[in-house]
Design an enzyme around this catalytic site. Structure first.
Site, short mmCIF file in Angstrom:
data_model
loop_
_atom_site.label_atom_id
_atom_site.label_comp_id
_atom_site.label_asym_id
_atom_site.label_seq_id
_atom_site.Cartn_x
_atom_site.Cartn_y
_atom_site.Cartn_z
N ASP A 53 -14.31 24.76 -9.64
CA ASP A 53 -13.53 25.26 -10.76
C ASP A 53 -12.46 24.23 -11.13
O ASP A 53 -11.42 24.14 -10.49
CB ASP A 53 -12.89 26.60 -10.36
CG ASP A 53 -11.94 27.11 -11.42
OD1 ASP A 53 -11.89 26.52 -12.52
OD2 ASP A 53 -11.21 28.08 -11.13
N GLU A 131 -1.56 -3.14 1.68
CA GLU A 131 -0.76 -3.06 2.91
C GLU A 131 0.02 -1.74 2.86
O GLU A 131 1.04 -1.66 2.20
CB GLU A 131 0.24 -4.21 2.98
CG GLU A 131 -0.38 -5.59 2.92
CD GLU A 131 0.70 -6.65 2.68
OE1 GLU A 131 1.69 -6.67 3.43
OE2 GLU A 131 0.56 -7.41 1.73
N GLU A 133 2.35 1.09 4.18
CA GLU A 133 3.40 1.39 5.17
C GLU A 133 3.64 2.90 5.21
O GLU A 133 3.43 3.59 4.21
CB GLU A 133 4.69 0.66 4.78
CG GLU A 133 4.51 -0.85 4.80
CD GLU A 133 5.72 -1.63 4.26
OE1 GLU A 133 5.86 -2.80 4.63
OE2 GLU A 133 6.50 -1.07 3.47
N GLU A 188 7.07 -1.72 11.42
CA GLU A 188 7.77 -2.29 10.27
C GLU A 188 9.28 -2.34 10.54
O GLU A 188 9.74 -1.99 11.61
CB GLU A 188 7.44 -1.50 8.99
CG GLU A 188 6.48 -2.23 8.05
CD GLU A 188 6.97 -3.61 7.60
OE1 GLU A 188 8.19 -3.86 7.64
OE2 GLU A 188 6.13 -4.44 7.22
N GLU A 195 2.93 -0.20 9.86
CA GLU A 195 1.98 -0.72 8.87
C GLU A 195 0.67 -1.03 9.56
O GLU A 195 0.66 -1.57 10.67
CB GLU A 195 2.55 -1.99 8.23
CG GLU A 195 1.60 -2.66 7.25
CD GLU A 195 2.22 -3.87 6.53
OE1 GLU A 195 3.43 -3.82 6.21
OE2 GLU A 195 1.49 -4.85 6.30
N HIS A 244 1.86 -2.93 -0.86
CA HIS A 244 1.58 -4.19 -1.57
C HIS A 244 0.09 -4.26 -1.85
O HIS A 244 -0.72 -3.90 -1.00
CB HIS A 244 1.98 -5.39 -0.71
CG HIS A 244 3.43 -5.39 -0.31
ND1 HIS A 244 3.94 -6.21 0.64
CD2 HIS A 244 4.45 -4.64 -0.76
CE1 HIS A 244 5.24 -5.98 0.76
NE2 HIS A 244 5.57 -5.02 -0.07
N ARG A 315 9.86 -13.72 -1.26
CA ARG A 315 9.40 -12.35 -1.32
C ARG A 315 10.22 -11.45 -2.21
O ARG A 315 9.95 -10.26 -2.29
CB ARG A 315 9.47 -11.74 0.09
CG ARG A 315 8.37 -12.13 0.99
CD ARG A 315 8.76 -11.89 2.43
NE ARG A 315 7.86 -12.64 3.29
CZ ARG A 315 6.75 -12.16 3.79
NH1 ARG A 315 6.41 -10.92 3.59
NH2 ARG A 315 5.96 -12.92 4.53
N GLU A 332 -0.16 -11.12 -4.81
CA GLU A 332 0.33 -9.89 -4.18
C GLU A 332 1.32 -9.19 -5.11
O GLU A 332 2.36 -9.75 -5.44
CB GLU A 332 1.03 -10.23 -2.86
CG GLU A 332 1.60 -9.01 -2.15
CD GLU A 332 2.56 -9.35 -1.00
OE1 GLU A 332 3.45 -10.22 -1.18
OE2 GLU A 332 2.42 -8.76 0.08
N ARG A 334 4.00 -6.35 -5.42
CA ARG A 334 4.79 -5.73 -4.35
C ARG A 334 5.44 -4.39 -4.72
O ARG A 334 6.05 -3.75 -3.87
CB ARG A 334 5.87 -6.70 -3.89
CG ARG A 334 5.32 -7.92 -3.18
CD ARG A 334 6.41 -8.92 -2.82
NE ARG A 334 7.37 -8.41 -1.87
CZ ARG A 334 7.22 -8.42 -0.55
NH1 ARG A 334 6.13 -8.94 -0.03
NH2 ARG A 334 8.15 -7.93 0.23
#
Ligand SMILES: Nc1ncnc2c1ncn2[C@@H]1O[C@H](COP(=O)(O)OP(=O)(O)OP(=O)(O)O)[C@@H](O)[C@H]1O
Ligand SMILES: N[C@@H](CCC(=O)O)C(=O)O
Ligand SMILES: [Mg+2]
Ligand SMILES: [Mg+2]
Length: 443
Positions: A53, A131, A133, A188, A195, A244, A315, A332, A334
């Site tokens: 449904d 990745e 976490e 982490e 992670e 990420h 980063r 990547e 982030r």
């Protein structure tokens, strides 16, 4: 050619003594749904005859048109290792179809498949490695999740300080039992934060894997008396949880983001792909960061991005190019967090990247210093924009980005917008503990 035929599935169910099969799909908001059948109904399910449904699933359809069909993807057959070993439980991930045999436009897996097809027509395979976490917390006397933990360990710490260590080990082994190739798993930065990274794969497989990963992590945590949460920012003052997304495009088995002759080792198409992601980052935010809470993670000081920029060396920006080259060359992104619907995130990321490639969009200069240490003036001078600061802003940007709306289609765009504005309005009217602490005594 798929991995399994119908006969393979019948055989595995018979040989492995599977009693229950869960037919799974993911709703628009990234919530895993399923209907369980017994093995006596397997033939019907494999012939796409199982119905549910649709009006009971948020964002799907109205009550007048509620019958939906589940078309199992045979290749996703998997036995749950944590269920009893006699009368086992297996699952099949399904596509959602309407009664007239058409793919349902509100099915996120279908949206991803559509964009993948577009990439395939250009000769590309989209490879993605996430990745994820998460936090492991205690439950209270009623079994409900808390934000309490007795852990003290931090980034890459080794046990036995940590109760989470054993739990994580069990998660890794269970995931391996289900065919995952685990590349790394570690503690982490924040207490109780972990992670586990699994190997990249083609986008559809990775999106399915992310859903299976979250289910497995939650299930194994529960077995150990803990609660695993993928909420992006469960605690003030410490890091939140990101997801990420590492991406590359392959043509004839070769990573086309790599180019040895370039100073950074990146191809023209890699730069265009980055430019596409940057162009649509604001429009995609409601998908990559879908909760009111998501925006509490995207603040300075916690390793999460705030600014729309890219770099091959640091980063702090939204997009980072990890050092590895050759087949490992990747982009990547982030900002996504693990509460996001992986199908919609990967669909929009791929579409945005392809937009960059098709239209040869130019990347701005990379930002190789710490953006958080720049002054507002310096950022303005470098034309560095900010990721939306709230769910409300993100929904507005989504609706302004016609390209992303087109990728999602009319159905998802309107239902998603409606639901997210409702969520925002509900939040907006709350009186929070912070306000009481700040204002009650002063005024
Ligand atoms: N060519 C590729 N395309 C897409 N994903 C890839 C590619 N090569 C590797 N990956 C994936 O990228 C992910 C890398 O995770 P890893 O934790 O090493 O990244 P990291 O960003 O350096 O780590 P962190 O951000 O935690 O410091 C893995 O899932 C891996 O399989
Ligand atoms: N937890 C950080 C990321 C930490 C890392 O770089 O692995 C985030 O919110 O994105
Ligand atoms: Mg990490
Ligand atoms: Mg990373």
């Amino acid at each position: 050619m798929g991995k399994y035929t119908k006969q393979d599935i019948f055989r595995m169910v018979e040989e492995e003594d599977v009693e229950f099969i869960r037919l799974q799909f993911t709703d628009m908001f990234g919530v895993l749904k399923n209907v369980a059948i017994t093995s006596s109904q397997l033939g019907k399910a494999l012939d796409n005859k199982c119905m549910f449904d649709g009006s009971s699933v948020e964002g799907f359809v109205r009550i007048e048109e509620s019958d939906m069909y589940l078309y199992p993807d045979y290749d996703t057959f998997e036995i749950f290792p944590w269920r009893p070993q006699q009368g086992k439980v297996a699952r099949l991930i399904c596509d959602v179809y309407t009664p007239d045999g058409k793919p349902f436009e509100g099915d996120p897996r279908w949206i991803l498949k559509k964009v993948i097809k577009e990439a395939e027509d250009m000769g590309y395979v989209f490879e993605v490695g996430p990745e994820c976490e998460f936090f492991l917390f205690h439950t209270d006397d009623n079994g409900l999740p808390t934000t309490l933990s007795h852990e003290k360990a931090g980034y890459f710490d080794l046990g036995p300080t940590d109760l989470g260590e054993n739990v994580r080990r069990d998660m890794v082994l269970t995931l391996e039992d289900m065919g995952f190739e685990i590349e790394a798993s570690h503690h982490e930065v924040a207490p109780a934060q972990h992670e586990i990274d699994f190997k990249y794969d083609e986008a559809l497989k990775t999106a399915d894997n992310i859903m299976t990963f979250k289910l497995t992590v939650k299930t194994i945590a529960k077995r150990h008396g803990l609660y695993a949460t993928f909420m992006p920012k469960p605690k003030y003052g410490i890091n939140g949880s990101g997801m990420h997304v590492n991406m590359s495009l392959a043509k004839d088995g070769k990573n086309i983001f790599a180019d040895e002759n370039d100073t950074l080792g990146l191809s023209e198409d890699a730069y265009h792909f980055i430019a596409g992601l940057m162009k649509h980052a604001k429009g995609m935010a409601a998908l990559t960061n879908p909760l009111v809470n998501s925006y509490k993670r995207l603040v300075p000081g916690y390793e999460a991005p705030v600014y729309i920029a890219w770099s091959a060396t640091n980063r702090s920006p939204l997009i980072r190019i990890p050092a590895s080259r050759g087949q490992g060359t990747r982009v990547e992104l982030r900002n996504p967090d693990p509460s996001a619907n992986p199908y919609l995130v990967l669909a929009t990321c791929l579409a945005a990247g392809l937009d960059g490639i098709k239209n040869k969009l130019e990347v701005p200069a990379s930002v190789d210093c710490n953006i958080f240490e720049m002054t507002d003036e310096e950022r303005k001078h470098a034309a560095i924009e900010v990721i939306p600061e709230s769910l409300y802003d993100a929904v507005r940007y989504l609706n302004e980005d016609k390209f992303i709306c087109d990728v999602l289609g009319e159905h998802i765009t309107s239902k998603y917008t409606e639901a997210k504005l409702r969520e925002w309005n509900d939040y907006k009217t709350q009186v929070t503990q912070w306000e009481l602490d700040e204002y009650l005594y002063k005024f």
